[in-house]
Design a protein around this motif. Structure first.
Motif, PDB file in Angstrom:
ATOM      1  N   SER A 222       0.830  -1.200   0.000  1.00  0.00           N
ATOM      2  CA  SER A 222       0.000   0.000   0.000  1.00  0.00           C
ATOM      3  C   SER A 222       0.867   1.253   0.000  1.00  0.00           C
ATOM      4  CB  SER A 222      -0.909   0.004   1.231  1.00  0.00           C
ATOM      5  OG  SER A 222      -1.631   1.207   1.327  1.00  0.00           O
ATOM      6  N   THR A 223       0.452   2.245  -0.775  1.00  0.00           N
ATOM      7  CA  THR A 223       1.188   3.511  -0.835  1.00  0.00           C
ATOM      8  C   THR A 223       0.420   4.663  -0.211  1.00  0.00           C
ATOM      9  OG1 THR A 223       0.267   3.949  -3.039  1.00  0.00           O
ATOM     10  CG2 THR A 223       2.398   2.811  -2.938  1.00  0.00           C
ATOM     11  N   SER A 224      -0.710   4.373   0.412  1.00  0.00           N
ATOM     12  CA  SER A 224      -1.530   5.428   0.991  1.00  0.00           C
ATOM     13  C   SER A 224      -0.814   6.067   2.172  1.00  0.00           C
ATOM     14  CB  SER A 224      -2.882   4.873   1.446  1.00  0.00           C
ATOM     15  OG  SER A 224      -2.704   3.879   2.428  1.00  0.00           O
ATOM     16  N   VAL A 225      -0.970   7.370   2.321  1.00  0.00           N
ATOM     17  CA  VAL A 225      -0.346   8.126   3.398  1.00  0.00           C
ATOM     18  C   VAL A 225      -1.432   8.864   4.164  1.00  0.00           C
ATOM     19  CG1 VAL A 225       1.298   9.939   3.994  1.00  0.00           C
ATOM     20  CG2 VAL A 225       1.776   8.422   2.070  1.00  0.00           C
ATOM     21  N   THR A 226      -1.436   8.733   5.474  1.00  0.00           N
ATOM     22  CA  THR A 226      -2.430   9.401   6.307  1.00  0.00           C
ATOM     23  C   THR A 226      -1.729  10.314   7.283  1.00  0.00           C
ATOM     24  OG1 THR A 226      -2.396   7.560   7.882  1.00  0.00           O
ATOM     25  CG2 THR A 226      -4.047   7.480   6.141  1.00  0.00           C
ATOM     26  N   GLN A 227      -2.299  11.479   7.499  1.00  0.00           N
ATOM     27  CA  GLN A 227      -1.748  12.443   8.439  1.00  0.00           C
ATOM     28  C   GLN A 227      -2.867  13.000   9.293  1.00  0.00           C
ATOM     29  OE1 GLN A 227       1.442  13.525   9.115  1.00  0.00           O
ATOM     30  NE2 GLN A 227       2.168  11.874   7.780  1.00  0.00           N
ATOM     31  N   LEU A 228      -2.637  13.055  10.591  1.00  0.00           N
ATOM     32  CA  LEU A 228      -3.598  13.614  11.522  1.00  0.00           C
ATOM     33  C   LEU A 228      -3.054  14.896  12.114  1.00  0.00           C
ATOM     34  CD1 LEU A 228      -4.653  10.417  13.522  1.00  0.00           C
ATOM     35  CD2 LEU A 228      -5.828  11.470  11.619  1.00  0.00           C
ATOM     36  N   GLY A 229      -3.968  15.820  12.378  1.00  0.00           N
ATOM     37  CA  GLY A 229      -3.572  17.044  13.052  1.00  0.00           C
ATOM     38  C   GLY A 229      -3.300  16.800  14.519  1.00  0.00           C
ATOM     39  N   GLY A 230      -2.393  17.558  15.100  1.00  0.00           N
ATOM     40  CA  GLY A 230      -2.008  17.318  16.484  1.00  0.00           C
ATOM     41  C   GLY A 230      -2.689  18.220  17.493  1.00  0.00           C
ATOM     42  N   SER A 231      -3.575  19.101  17.075  1.00  0.00           N
ATOM     43  CA  SER A 231      -4.181  20.069  17.987  1.00  0.00           C
ATOM     44  C   SER A 231      -5.575  19.657  18.461  1.00  0.00           C
ATOM     45  CB  SER A 231      -4.275  21.435  17.298  1.00  0.00           C
ATOM     46  OG  SER A 231      -5.064  21.331  16.115  1.00  0.00           O
ATOM     47  N   ILE A 232      -5.988  18.423  18.164  1.00  0.00           N
ATOM     48  CA  ILE A 232      -7.333  17.976  18.502  1.00  0.00           C
ATOM     49  C   ILE A 232      -7.376  17.547  19.965  1.00  0.00           C
ATOM     50  CG2 ILE A 232      -9.130  16.295  17.952  1.00  0.00           C
ATOM     51  CD1 ILE A 232      -7.867  16.113  15.141  1.00  0.00           C
ATOM     52  N   ARG A 233      -8.438  17.953  20.665  1.00  0.00           N
ATOM     53  CA  ARG A 233      -8.635  17.553  22.048  1.00  0.00           C
ATOM     54  C   ARG A 233     -10.060  17.014  22.207  1.00  0.00           C
ATOM     55  NH1 ARG A 233      -4.076  17.879  21.719  1.00  0.00           N
ATOM     56  NH2 ARG A 233      -2.533  18.994  22.983  1.00  0.00           N
ATOM     57  N   ILE A 234     -10.204  15.970  22.989  1.00  0.00           N
ATOM     58  CA  ILE A 234     -11.514  15.363  23.197  1.00  0.00           C
ATOM     59  C   ILE A 234     -12.368  16.259  24.088  1.00  0.00           C
ATOM     60  CG2 ILE A 234     -12.728  13.418  24.264  1.00  0.00           C
ATOM     61  CD1 ILE A 234     -10.504  11.613  23.392  1.00  0.00           C
ATOM     62  N   ARG A 235     -13.616  16.461  23.685  1.00  0.00           N
ATOM     63  CA  ARG A 235     -14.592  17.202  24.483  1.00  0.00           C
ATOM     64  C   ARG A 235     -15.703  16.245  24.892  1.00  0.00           C
ATOM     65  NH1 ARG A 235     -16.845  22.070  21.256  1.00  0.00           N
ATOM     66  NH2 ARG A 235     -18.071  22.173  23.185  1.00  0.00           N
ATOM     67  N   LEU A 236     -15.735  15.911  26.175  1.00  0.00           N
ATOM     68  CA  LEU A 236     -16.751  14.977  26.654  1.00  0.00           C
ATOM     69  C   LEU A 236     -18.128  15.636  26.641  1.00  0.00           C
ATOM     70  CD1 LEU A 236     -14.856  13.400  29.675  1.00  0.00           C
ATOM     71  CD2 LEU A 236     -15.118  12.469  27.375  1.00  0.00           C
ATOM     72  N   PRO A 237     -19.168  14.893  26.248  1.00  0.00           N
ATOM     73  CA  PRO A 237     -20.527  15.472  26.198  1.00  0.00           C
ATOM     74  C   PRO A 237     -21.063  15.756  27.599  1.00  0.00           C
ATOM     75  CG  PRO A 237     -20.601  13.111  25.778  1.00  0.00           C
ATOM     76  CD  PRO A 237     -19.150  13.486  25.814  1.00  0.00           C
ATOM     77  N   GLY A 238     -21.851  16.818  27.725  1.00  0.00           N
ATOM     78  CA  GLY A 238     -22.479  17.158  28.997  1.00  0.00           C
ATOM     79  C   GLY A 238     -23.739  16.339  29.223  1.00  0.00           C
ATOM     80  N   TRP A 239     -24.412  16.605  30.360  1.00  0.00           N
ATOM     81  CA  TRP A 239     -25.617  15.853  30.701  1.00  0.00           C
ATOM     82  C   TRP A 239     -26.732  16.067  29.680  1.00  0.00           C
ATOM     83  CZ3 TRP A 239     -25.158  11.974  33.738  1.00  0.00           C
ATOM     84  CH2 TRP A 239     -24.245  11.989  34.783  1.00  0.00           C
ATOM     85  N   ALA A 240     -26.831  17.292  29.174  1.00  0.00           N
ATOM     86  CA  ALA A 240     -27.886  17.568  28.191  1.00  0.00           C
ATOM     87  C   ALA A 240     -27.683  16.729  26.929  1.00  0.00           C
ATOM     88  CB  ALA A 240     -27.908  19.055  27.854  1.00  0.00           C
ATOM     89  N   MET A 241     -26.450  16.653  26.474  1.00  0.00           N
ATOM     90  CA  MET A 241     -26.158  15.851  25.282  1.00  0.00           C
ATOM     91  C   MET A 241     -26.365  14.371  25.559  1.00  0.00           C
ATOM     92  SD  MET A 241     -25.318  15.555  22.142  1.00  0.00           S
ATOM     93  CE  MET A 241     -24.800  17.228  21.718  1.00  0.00           C
ATOM     94  N   MET A 242     -25.974  13.890  26.751  1.00  0.00           N
ATOM     95  CA  MET A 242     -26.162  12.480  27.080  1.00  0.00           C
ATOM     96  C   MET A 242     -27.640  12.109  27.127  1.00  0.00           C
ATOM     97  SD  MET A 242     -23.259  10.943  27.238  1.00  0.00           S
ATOM     98  CE  MET A 242     -23.612   9.429  28.132  1.00  0.00           C
ATOM     99  N   ARG A 243     -28.476  13.037  27.614  1.00  0.00           N
ATOM    100  CA  ARG A 243     -29.924  12.778  27.609  1.00  0.00           C
ATOM    101  C   ARG A 243     -30.447  12.697  26.173  1.00  0.00           C
ATOM    102  NH1 ARG A 243     -29.998  16.403  32.051  1.00  0.00           N
ATOM    103  NH2 ARG A 243     -30.594  18.121  30.672  1.00  0.00           N
ATOM    104  N   LYS A 244     -29.908  13.532  25.324  1.00  0.00           N
ATOM    105  CA  LYS A 244     -30.323  13.515  23.927  1.00  0.00           C
ATOM    106  C   LYS A 244     -29.937  12.195  23.242  1.00  0.00           C
ATOM    107  CE  LYS A 244     -29.426  15.855  19.513  1.00  0.00           C
ATOM    108  NZ  LYS A 244     -28.669  16.945  18.840  1.00  0.00           N
TER     109      LYS A 244
END
Length: 498
Positions: A222-244
């Motif tokens: 395979s010759t495919s190349v993947t690159q990810l950005g390094g500035s991503i941070r996980i944002r956990l969902p709040g209670w309102a989103m969890m209820r949704k």
């Protein structure tokens, strides 16, 4: 009955906590690498568990499985490439949220939905496994033979596009299982005067060769190349989103339970079924495919539920339903542990460690998942030759620790090449692996049955359990043949109309 003091002893007198976190971490890292599935991640660490305490070894493998199911969603969301097969459904809305600049939110929903699914799956595992395992007490040698045939027929019929190829692969696995010493007479067979073959072919060597080495060979071109950005941070969902998200998570949990208990089911099937049902019952179905949070929650809850519920038929009857559970079965057999009620009676510490270790991994997944994301991004961004070299070194060193035998290394490389050729010819490898893993049980049960009956084959139809299991095996084979005929007929009609 496990008491609070037994659990406290596990936590204080054994290295269960670091083992669980180590397995979880390795699973997330392996799952985050595209092409390195949960089963390969488990197979890579399997040789290193050979010298471990059996309870710690099984807990480690289970925690790796849990971590890999979440890890697969990281590249699915960030680069539209699922790290594991079960993360394929997450790509649909996860990557769309990433394009909208909400990658951290998508990763947080995936993480928390996975935790919800894992907790539900673990609860079902603890409640259902031991009661179901007592059914195995009614099994005779004829029943165990039929059970092995059922497991092989299910995987062969659902493991690829062709039933014939699946059955051929399973037969090759059964042939490999006959190498070594006859389980009844003690006569050596097919060893060709090679001392290393007297004890047979180790299932772990077959798994590592056909899973990990085959995948490395496949990726080498395979010759495919993947690159990810390094500035991503996980944002956990709040209670309102969890209820949704609770409706979509519930759909994922219950479909994950169903698929985990179903022969031939798996995380990918459960994930796509959950995605479709979540869209059907959603108040905003038009958002699916355009960045719906529910489109991430449902499949992630489903595939993480399967990571636990797929162990129910494995621990109860010894029948794996997926690549990952086949590796875990190999770990059990490698340590001399036989699934069924005797495992709960004679080795309760193994079951307790599995349950408590999985719970530790699930709870720790929230913190570890957040902290390990930069390491996952760094690892995915490494040049492919460096990653492949590291994995190959890990494989060879792990295999060598089994018996300190160079023969095992050569055998694994030969099996890896065989698996690569099978992939080119579109032969599934899982039936072959299960043939090796279940071969001893199938052959010894078959031979013992004939010894008990004096060579009379009617013994197999005199056992109602064996008749039922063999009937189920026949059903899956006929169902697969009918499906192949229907697909061929549809293709012929389409070609005629075009």
């Amino acid at each position: 009955m496990t008491t609070f003091w037994d659990i406290l002893h596990l936590l204080t007198a054994t290295p269960l906590v670091p083992v669980a976190i180590l397995g979880l971490t390795w699973g997330i890292l392996g799952g985050a690498l595209p092409g390195i599935s949960a089963s390969i991640t488990m197979a890579l660490v399997l040789p290193f568990t050979y010298t471990m305490d059996p309870a710690m070894a099984i807990a480690l493998l289970a925690c790796v499985y849990i971590g890999a199911e979440y890890g697969g969603s990281i590249p699915a969301i960030l680069i539209r490439t699922p790290g594991t097969n079960s993360s394929a459904a997450t790509v649909i809305d996860g990557y769309e949220l990433n394009r909208q600049g909400r990658a951290g939110e998508a990763l947080g929903i995936s993480l928390m939905s996975g935790v919800v699914g894992s907790l539900f799956g673990l609860a079902m595992l603890a409640l259902l496994t031991e009661p179901l395992s007592w059914l195995a007490l009614a099994f005779k040698p004829t029943s165990y033979f039929a059970l092995g045939i059922l497991g092989l027929s299910v995987i062969a019929s659902m493991g690829g596009d062709s039933l014939l190829k699946g059955l051929a692969s399973a037969v090759v696995g059964l042939m490999i299982a006959t190498v070594g010493t006859d389980p009844i007479s003690g006569v050596t067979r097919f060893t060709f005067d090679v001392a290393d073959l007297l004890s047979g072919v180790e299932p772990v060597v077959v798994m590592v060769g056909l899973f990990a080495l085959t995948e490395l060979m496949s990726q080498s071109g395979s010759t495919s190349v993947t690159q990810l950005g390094g500035s991503i941070r996980i944002r956990l969902p709040g209670w309102a989103m969890m209820r949704k998200l609770r409706r979509s998570q519930a759909i994922g949990c219950f479909l994950g339970l169903f698929e985990g208990l179903t022969p031939g089911g798996g995380g990918s099937v459960a994930a796509f079924m959950s995605y479709n049902e979540a869209r059907r019952w959603s108040k905003t179905p038009e958002q699916f495919g355009k960045g719906s949070e529910e489109g991430i929650a449902a499949p992630e809850a489903a595939n993480n539920t399967v990571a636990s519920t797929a162990l129910i038929p494995l621990l109860s009857f010894g029948i794996p339903s997926s690549n990952s559970t086949a590796v875990l079965l190999g770990g059990l057999l490698m340590h001399g542990l036989l699934p069924g009620p005797r495992l709960f009676e004679q080795n309760p510490q193994v079951i307790d460690s599995l349950y408590v270790g999985s719970l530790i991994a699930i709870i720790a997944q929230i913190g570890v998942g957040v902290l390990i994301l930069p390491a996952c991004i760094w690892l995915v961004n490494r040049p492919r030759p460096y990653r492949a070299g590291f994995i190959l070194a890990l494989i060879l060193s792990g295999l060598f620790t089994l018996n300190n035998s160079p023969f095992d290394l050569g055998l694994a490389l030969a099996l890896g090449l065989m698996g690569y050729l099978m992939r080119l010819a579109r032969f599934p490898v899982l039936p072959m692996i299960l043939g090796v893993v279940l071969g001893h049980m199938v052959e010894s049960s078959y031979r013992r049955s004939l010894v008990l009956s004096g060579g009379d084959f009617h013994i197999f139809i005199e056992d109602p359990i064996a008749v039922g299991l063999l009937g189920a095996a026949l059903f899956f084979i006929v169902f697969s043949l009918a499906r192949e005929y229907r697909d061929a007929r549809r293709t012929q009609l389409q070609e005629t109309h075009s």
